[in-house]
Scaffold this motif. Sequence first.
Motif, PDB file in Angstrom:
ATOM      1  N   THR A  43     -44.399  51.734  -7.050  1.00 48.40           N
ATOM      2  CA  THR A  43     -44.513  50.281  -7.382  1.00 48.40           C
ATOM      3  C   THR A  43     -45.405  50.346  -8.602  1.00 48.40           C
ATOM      4  O   THR A  43     -45.288  49.369  -9.375  1.00 48.40           O
ATOM      5  CB  THR A  43     -45.489  49.660  -6.381  1.00 48.40           C
ATOM      6  OG1 THR A  43     -46.713  50.234  -5.985  1.00 48.40           O
ATOM      7  CG2 THR A  43     -44.493  49.587  -4.813  1.00 48.40           C
TER       8      THR A  43
ATOM      9  N   ASP B 207     -50.673  45.735  -7.396  1.00 54.67           N
ATOM     10  CA  ASP B 207     -50.233  45.976  -6.085  1.00 54.67           C
ATOM     11  C   ASP B 207     -50.684  44.962  -4.807  1.00 54.67           C
ATOM     12  O   ASP B 207     -49.932  44.759  -3.935  1.00 54.67           O
ATOM     13  CB  ASP B 207     -50.755  47.317  -5.818  1.00 54.67           C
ATOM     14  CG  ASP B 207     -49.694  48.479  -5.893  1.00 54.67           C
ATOM     15  OD1 ASP B 207     -48.574  48.152  -5.944  1.00 54.67           O
ATOM     16  OD2 ASP B 207     -50.132  49.562  -5.935  1.00 54.67           O
TER      17      ASP B 207
ATOM     18  N   ARG C  52     -51.388  53.034   1.276  1.00 55.04           N
ATOM     19  CA  ARG C  52     -51.347  53.000  -0.292  1.00 55.04           C
ATOM     20  C   ARG C  52     -52.724  53.655  -0.915  1.00 55.04           C
ATOM     21  O   ARG C  52     -53.749  53.597  -0.403  1.00 55.04           O
ATOM     22  CB  ARG C  52     -51.508  51.356  -0.801  1.00 55.04           C
ATOM     23  CG  ARG C  52     -51.506  51.129  -2.225  1.00 55.04           C
ATOM     24  CD  ARG C  52     -51.412  50.021  -2.755  1.00 55.04           C
ATOM     25  NE  ARG C  52     -52.339  49.056  -2.474  1.00 55.04           N
ATOM     26  CZ  ARG C  52     -52.280  47.862  -1.969  1.00 55.04           C
ATOM     27  NH1 ARG C  52     -51.116  47.341  -1.807  1.00 55.04           N
ATOM     28  NH2 ARG C  52     -53.410  47.140  -1.573  1.00 55.04           N
TER      29      ARG C  52
ATOM     30  N   SER D  51     -49.559  55.085  -8.283  1.00 55.58           N
ATOM     31  CA  SER D  51     -49.382  54.681  -6.924  1.00 55.58           C
ATOM     32  C   SER D  51     -48.848  55.322  -5.859  1.00 55.58           C
ATOM     33  O   SER D  51     -47.485  56.057  -6.156  1.00 55.58           O
ATOM     34  CB  SER D  51     -48.749  53.021  -6.748  1.00 55.58           C
ATOM     35  OG  SER D  51     -47.639  52.873  -7.234  1.00 55.58           O
TER      36      SER D  51
ATOM     37  N   SER E 148     -47.586  54.897  -2.235  1.00 57.15           N
ATOM     38  CA  SER E 148     -47.526  53.824  -1.333  1.00 57.15           C
ATOM     39  C   SER E 148     -46.226  53.982  -0.414  1.00 57.15           C
ATOM     40  O   SER E 148     -45.185  54.461  -0.822  1.00 57.15           O
ATOM     41  CB  SER E 148     -47.590  52.363  -1.943  1.00 57.15           C
ATOM     42  OG  SER E 148     -46.340  52.062  -2.591  1.00 57.15           O
TER      43      SER E 148
END
Length: 256
Positions: A163, A185, A241, A249, A251
């Motif tokens: 992301t 996020d 996350r 990231s 996640s």
Amino acid sequence: MMPSYFFAHGAPSLVLEEHAYTDLLKNFASHTTKPKAIVIFSAHWEEPVQTVSAVDLYSTIYDFGGFQDDLYRMTYPAPGDRSLSDQIQSLFTEHGIPSRLNEERGLDHGSWAVLKLVYPDADIPVVALSVNRYLTNEQQYEIGKALSELREQDVLIIGSGGTVHNLRSVNWRAEGVDEWAGAFDGWLQSKLEAWDTESLFKYRELAPHAQMAVPTSEHFIPLLIAMGAGDANRQATLLHRSYQYGNLSLSCWQFN
């Protein structure tokens, strides 16, 4: 019905790392039903036409450089499933999505690094699929939606990307999280949990720091595809996350 998932694949070295996110991946199989097959969209396979792998046994692609020697000795010799590849192509045809088969390509690290953590025995048939950054976000969602009925056949649909994925902004020595990455996020989480596709499709205009978080869209696309596969029930759950190097990231999203 089998949920669909989005997994961040981080850096290629993810498969060698030990932290909370890799623990989640390693324990994933113990908390879920074993799928009959896996369909995976990787950010590292880009094609101008939606492409569906149709191989008997996958080779392993080392599409990276400068990492640990152990990575280049790893393999993930998963079998393919030609009947499922044909079914996927038929579903795309029914939904007006042009597609073609590829009978040669192996699995890139966006696929095998994640799958090796989740299903290390490589004993589940895999069908790999490409992404196309030049489609609209609505079209990405529709690609996942076109395959949603596979979930009723115990087929696991995975989008593999990230992301927040801006390699020019990573800080290899960072210990905290960059504020802009967390803000993006956080916005994304609120829209996913509300299943607000109208806003999500316009994330570049509406989300804070979208250009920093998603300088190019190929790593974000698998999230939209996995979400589209969950369109029937429209329930999004954040399973994990965390961040590496300030803003990369890691996640995991589940779509029921």
